[in-house]
Design a protein around this motif. Structure first.
Motif, PDB file in Angstrom:
ATOM      1  N   SER A 185       1.698   5.340   0.806  1.00  0.00           N
ATOM      2  CA  SER A 185       1.368   6.410   1.738  1.00  0.00           C
ATOM      3  C   SER A 185       0.687   7.543   0.963  1.00  0.00           C
ATOM      4  N   GLY A 186       0.142   8.481   1.705  1.00  0.00           N
ATOM      5  CA  GLY A 186      -0.516   9.624   1.065  1.00  0.00           C
ATOM      6  C   GLY A 186       0.443  10.418   0.199  1.00  0.00           C
ATOM      7  N   GLY A 187       1.689  10.597   0.700  1.00  0.00           N
ATOM      8  CA  GLY A 187       2.692  11.332  -0.074  1.00  0.00           C
ATOM      9  C   GLY A 187       3.083  10.613  -1.348  1.00  0.00           C
ATOM     10  N   GLU A 188       3.203   9.291  -1.264  1.00  0.00           N
ATOM     11  CA  GLU A 188       3.546   8.513  -2.459  1.00  0.00           C
ATOM     12  C   GLU A 188       2.428   8.591  -3.488  1.00  0.00           C
ATOM     13  N   LYS A 189       1.190   8.509  -3.041  1.00  0.00           N
ATOM     14  CA  LYS A 189       0.055   8.628  -3.964  1.00  0.00           C
ATOM     15  C   LYS A 189       0.040   9.993  -4.635  1.00  0.00           C
ATOM     16  N   GLN A 190       0.346  11.029  -3.847  1.00  0.00           N
ATOM     17  CA  GLN A 190       0.374  12.382  -4.395  1.00  0.00           C
ATOM     18  C   GLN A 190       1.461  12.510  -5.461  1.00  0.00           C
TER      19      GLN A 190
ATOM     20  N   ASN B  30       0.453  10.804  -8.625  1.00  0.00           N
ATOM     21  CA  ASN B  30      -0.529  11.636  -9.324  1.00  0.00           C
ATOM     22  C   ASN B  30       0.184  12.762 -10.077  1.00  0.00           C
TER      23      ASN B  30
ATOM     24  N   SER C 243       0.840  -1.172   0.000  1.00  0.00           N
ATOM     25  CA  SER C 243       0.000   0.000   0.000  1.00  0.00           C
ATOM     26  C   SER C 243       0.887   1.238   0.000  1.00  0.00           C
TER      27      SER C 243
END
Length: 79
Positions: free
Chosen positions: A3-8, A11, A1
């Motif tokens: 992290s939020g930073g990795e997803k950002q 994107n 999964s």
């Protein structure tokens, strides 16, 4: 999964697939939350953007960029 930073960051990378040539791109705290193992891949991506004629400005406190940057501007607080 991821992290939020990795997803950002993923994107952002997907957004940059259609970056115009000769653009000026500003990044702030680009290395935040990344491990030292992940930074070389990020550097390769930044270099690929410059090869497309783009100018990259990175505002980041991580000393990792010291050996990567063509130019540096340093600000120091009075003590």
């Amino acid at each position: 999964s991821l992290s939020g930073g990795e997803k950002q960051r993923l994107n952002l990378v997907s957004q940059f697939l259609s970056i115009p040539h000769d653009a000026i791109l500003f990044f702030e705290n680009l290395s935040f939350g990344l491990s030292m193992n992940e930074l070389p891949s990020l550097v390769e991506y930044v270099k690929s953007l410059t090869l497309q004629g783009n100018t990259i400005v990175i505002i980041d406190q991580n000393n990792f960029w010291d050996n990567v940057a063509d130019y540096q501007i340093r600000f120091f607080e009075d003590q």
